[in-house]
Design a protein around this motif. Sequence first.
Motif, mmCIF file in Angstrom:
data_model
loop_
_atom_site.group_PDB
_atom_site.id
_atom_site.type_symbol
_atom_site.label_atom_id
_atom_site.label_comp_id
_atom_site.label_asym_id
_atom_site.label_seq_id
_atom_site.Cartn_x
_atom_site.Cartn_y
_atom_site.Cartn_z
ATOM 1 N N GLN A 127 -2.103 8.316 -3.725
ATOM 2 C CA GLN A 127 -3.354 9.042 -3.958
ATOM 3 C C GLN A 127 -3.761 9.881 -2.752
ATOM 4 O OE1 GLN A 127 -5.222 5.312 -5.278
ATOM 5 N NE2 GLN A 127 -5.906 6.396 -7.096
ATOM 6 N N VAL A 133 -9.297 5.216 -1.459
ATOM 7 C CA VAL A 133 -10.040 5.272 -2.719
ATOM 8 C C VAL A 133 -10.737 3.932 -2.919
ATOM 9 C CG1 VAL A 133 -9.890 5.588 -5.210
ATOM 10 C CG2 VAL A 133 -8.379 6.896 -3.694
ATOM 11 N N SER A 155 -11.298 6.015 -9.858
ATOM 12 C CA SER A 155 -10.063 6.682 -10.264
ATOM 13 C C SER A 155 -9.793 7.894 -9.384
ATOM 14 C CB SER A 155 -10.152 7.118 -11.734
ATOM 15 O OG SER A 155 -10.302 6.002 -12.581
ATOM 16 N N ALA A 156 -8.534 8.112 -9.055
ATOM 17 C CA ALA A 156 -8.128 9.297 -8.293
ATOM 18 C C ALA A 156 -6.693 9.637 -8.669
ATOM 19 C CB ALA A 156 -8.242 9.051 -6.792
ATOM 20 N N ARG A 157 -6.396 10.907 -8.685
ATOM 21 C CA ARG A 157 -5.093 11.396 -9.127
ATOM 22 C C ARG A 157 -3.964 10.910 -8.217
ATOM 23 N NH1 ARG A 157 -2.167 16.025 -7.867
ATOM 24 N NH2 ARG A 157 -3.850 16.675 -6.457
#
Length: 241
Positions: free
Chosen positions: A148, A152, A157-159
């Motif tokens: 990521q 985080v 949520s993170a890409r």
Amino acid sequence: MQWLRSLAFIVQMYLAMPVAAIIYLPWAVFSPAGAHAACHAYCRWVLWTLRWMVGLRVEVRGTPPTDEVMVAAKHQSFLDILVIYNAMPRGKFIMKRLIMFAPIIGQFALRIGCVPVDRGKRGAAIKKMLSDVKSGRQQGGQLIIYPQGTRVAPGVSARYKVGTGALYEQLGQPCVPVATNVGVFWPKRGITRKPGLAVVEFLPRIEPGLSVADFMARLEHDVESASDALLQETGLDRSLT
């Protein structure tokens, strides 16, 4: 009281860094093994003081790798860096290039084989990362990457960035996913470190040979599912974090 205990812990943690560097410097200059020994000693010190000063224990689950693999880990705070590195014999990180210029940390990071990368245009950054990793493969060890790209918070949520998939394809090595819940106890920002049990879990390997798309989907599923399960162990609801 917990805030004061946490502050005292943080102060001594940073003071211990130059002490370890000075003690191990002659060996580290002579051999990367000395730099690894210094980093492992520092990690053990921090984890030991964390337990008795703050009341935060750390548990490592699964089987940390000892061979040449890529380790793709959830990143929530500085604590998971310490725990993941300490669990393996010759870990080395994909790290932000700015860290190179940090006193002590930058010099020892380069000595153990960490790979600095620039944050910029994605295509250029990935190409440079692949080139630098390829040139440093002769050092062996466990290459640690945070898919990521940044810390985080638990439950957020993170890409997942495709650079991890590009490395998996180029290296042709197994990938060991890693899940964690350490951010519940050691947050991204702030002073307070909470007592409890922080867990870092090494998950089953993803063997080489998958397409990049299939690998990225498998990696994200495995890491996020396991991290959510660890979050639930703390008694917190994902939707409330």
